[in-house]
Write an enzyme that holds these catalytic residues in place. Structure first.
Site, mmCIF file in Angstrom:
data_model
loop_
_atom_site.group_PDB
_atom_site.id
_atom_site.type_symbol
_atom_site.label_atom_id
_atom_site.label_comp_id
_atom_site.label_asym_id
_atom_site.label_seq_id
_atom_site.Cartn_x
_atom_site.Cartn_y
_atom_site.Cartn_z
ATOM 1 C CD1 TRP A 1 41.332 -41.660 -7.567
ATOM 2 C CD2 TRP A 1 39.647 -40.377 -8.298
ATOM 3 N NE1 TRP A 1 41.009 -40.766 -6.573
ATOM 4 C CE2 TRP A 1 39.989 -39.968 -6.995
ATOM 5 C CE3 TRP A 1 38.631 -39.723 -8.972
ATOM 6 C CZ2 TRP A 1 39.335 -38.926 -6.340
ATOM 7 C CZ3 TRP A 1 37.967 -38.681 -8.327
ATOM 8 C CH2 TRP A 1 38.319 -38.297 -7.021
ATOM 9 C CE LYS B 1 44.523 -36.184 -5.266
ATOM 10 N NZ LYS B 1 43.929 -36.876 -6.412
ATOM 11 C CG ASP C 1 44.190 -40.202 -13.465
ATOM 12 O OD1 ASP C 1 45.023 -39.381 -13.052
ATOM 13 O OD2 ASP C 1 43.084 -40.387 -12.917
HETATM 14 C C1 LIG Z 1 42.478 -37.110 -7.016
HETATM 15 C C2 LIG Z 1 42.450 -37.919 -8.246
HETATM 16 C C3 LIG Z 1 41.564 -37.646 -9.308
HETATM 17 C C4 LIG Z 1 40.542 -36.530 -9.245
HETATM 18 O O1 LIG Z 1 41.142 -35.320 -9.382
HETATM 19 P P1 LIG Z 1 40.293 -33.948 -9.430
HETATM 20 O O2 LIG Z 1 41.342 -32.955 -9.788
HETATM 21 O O3 LIG Z 1 39.698 -33.752 -8.072
HETATM 22 O O4 LIG Z 1 39.245 -34.085 -10.467
HETATM 23 C C5 LIG Z 1 41.637 -38.424 -10.435
HETATM 24 N N1 LIG Z 1 42.515 -39.442 -10.529
HETATM 25 C C6 LIG Z 1 43.365 -39.752 -9.541
HETATM 26 C C7 LIG Z 1 44.303 -40.886 -9.701
HETATM 27 C C8 LIG Z 1 43.354 -39.004 -8.363
HETATM 28 O O5 LIG Z 1 44.205 -39.310 -7.372
#
Ligand SMILES: *Cc1c(COP(=O)(O)O)cnc(C)c1O
Length: 356
Positions: free
Chosen positions: A102, A193, A169
């Site tokens: 990511w 998540k 993030d």
């Molecule tokens: C799942 C995830 C993403 C992507 O998220 P989307 O909402 O599908 O774009 C980005 N960063 C991390 C750390 C993730 O676990």
């Protein structure tokens, strides 16, 4: 029978959130209307959005500190480009830590906007640890990192002190443990998540870092537009925001982040202790960087795979397969996964050892 859901995302949410969401789909607040059919401008939904935004800041300890919480669409992946669009200066540069898939996707998007410096990377070791001891250029518009690497099972245990704004993030570990959230200038997280269902993305931004790029930003991608419209620039994802609010209310009732951290630590301890004790299994992430949210591990002898898979499936476990880039298994232990579910997995691992 309700499964022990180890899915990496979308993932388990509190059982009472499912129930309350289901009730709201049939009749929201005794209004005679479903949450799915009400106007986002209705009084009832405006109250939902207002409470959700305020509760985010309350739980993170960021009230009255110059932050705004937004519920946007497009997933964390859209933030990969909204961040540089809104914060990287024209002719400036941004610094990134490459700690996983990511993080590397975020880097790819930043490159569309200007010089993107990767200060360190663990890619050559298949991202099995968090890079440390790097230098962040003093003139960077911001430094971007990923607090928890969902795919590789590593988690940052501390964050660098930077002169530049610190951007993170936190898609897979927001609201999971108490840290000083005021060290960050911008945090973003896809809801699916640890906060709610798929369909909305939380952005928490310190307003003072915005409006400094010298760039014209299309309205829908402009954080300042979303702030001025109180996260209602266009039709927000009404239902995901509502289910996220219910999850945040559940967390507050439980005692907030400090309370869930204790439970998360207990779950992670239980599982990692078994991974390290049981000679049939081996963890894939460096021990000091192990994630409390996603534990990645392998069978030492792949010949046991069929037996092990049949055993955990029979125990009512779901979603344990590892991501294809790591293989093996990944146990995602987000906030809503009960400790009892981890005990079920550990018992299966012990049974495998005893039956071989
Ligand atoms: C799942 C995830 C993403 C992507 O998220 P989307 O909402 O599908 O774009 C980005 N960063 C991390 C750390 C993730 O676990």
């Amino acid at each position: 029978m309700k499964k022990h859901n180890y899915s990496a995302g979308p993932c388990i949410l509190p059982q009472e959130v499912f129930k309350q969401s289901a009730e709201a789909i049939l009749d929201f607040n005794n209004s005679g209307l479903s949450i799915l059919e009400i106007s986002h401008r209705s009084k009832d939904f405006l109250a939902v959005m207002e409470e959700a935004r305020a509760l985010v800041l309350e739980l993170l300890g960021l009230e009255g500190k110059g932050y705004q919480a937004l519920f946007l669409s497009g997933g964390a992946s859209l933030e990969f480009l909204m961040v540089p669009y809104n914060v990287m200066k024209v002719d400036g540069k941004a610094a990134y830590l490459d700690s996983g898939t990511w993080a590397s996707s975020a880097i790819k998007e930043a490159k569309h906007f200007g010089e993107t410096v990767v200060v360190a990377s663990s890619k050559s070791e298949n991202y099995n640890h968090i890079p440390k001891n790097y230098t962040i250029p003093a003139d960077a518009s911001y430094f971007h990192c990923t607090s928890n690497n969902t795919i590789f099972g590593t988690q940052m245990k501390s964050f660098p002190k930077t002169a530049a704004p610190l951007i993170c993030d936190m898609s897979s570990d927001i609201f999971s443990k108490a840290i000083d959230f005021s060290q960050f200038d911008l945090i973003y997280a896809g809801a699916q998540k640890n906060m709610g269902p798929a369909g909305t993305t939380l952005v928490v931004v310190k307003e003072e870092i915005l409006g400094k790029t010298g760039r014209t930003i299309p309205s829908i991608l402009d954080y300042q537009q979303h702030i001025s419209k109180e996260s209602m620039y266009n039709t927000p994802p009404v239902f995901p925001v509502y289910a996220s609010l219910l999850t945040l209310q559940w967390l507050k009732k439980l005692g907030g982040i400090a309370a869930i951290e204790k439970i998360n630590d207990a779950k992670a301890n239980l599982l990692y202790t078994e991974i390290d004790r049981n000679p049939l299994f081996i963890g894939t992430a460096a021990k000091e960087d192990r994630s409390t949210m996603n534990a990645t591990f392998l069978l030492v002898n792949e010949a046991h795979q069929e037996t092990f898979d049949a055993m955990w499936k029979a125990a009512g476990i779901s979603g344990l397969a590892g991501h294809r880039s790591v293989g093996g298994y990944r146990a995602s232990m987000y906030n809503a996964l009960p400790l009892e579910s981890v005990q079920v997995l550990v018992d299966v691992m012990r049974n495998l050892e005893n039956n071989i």
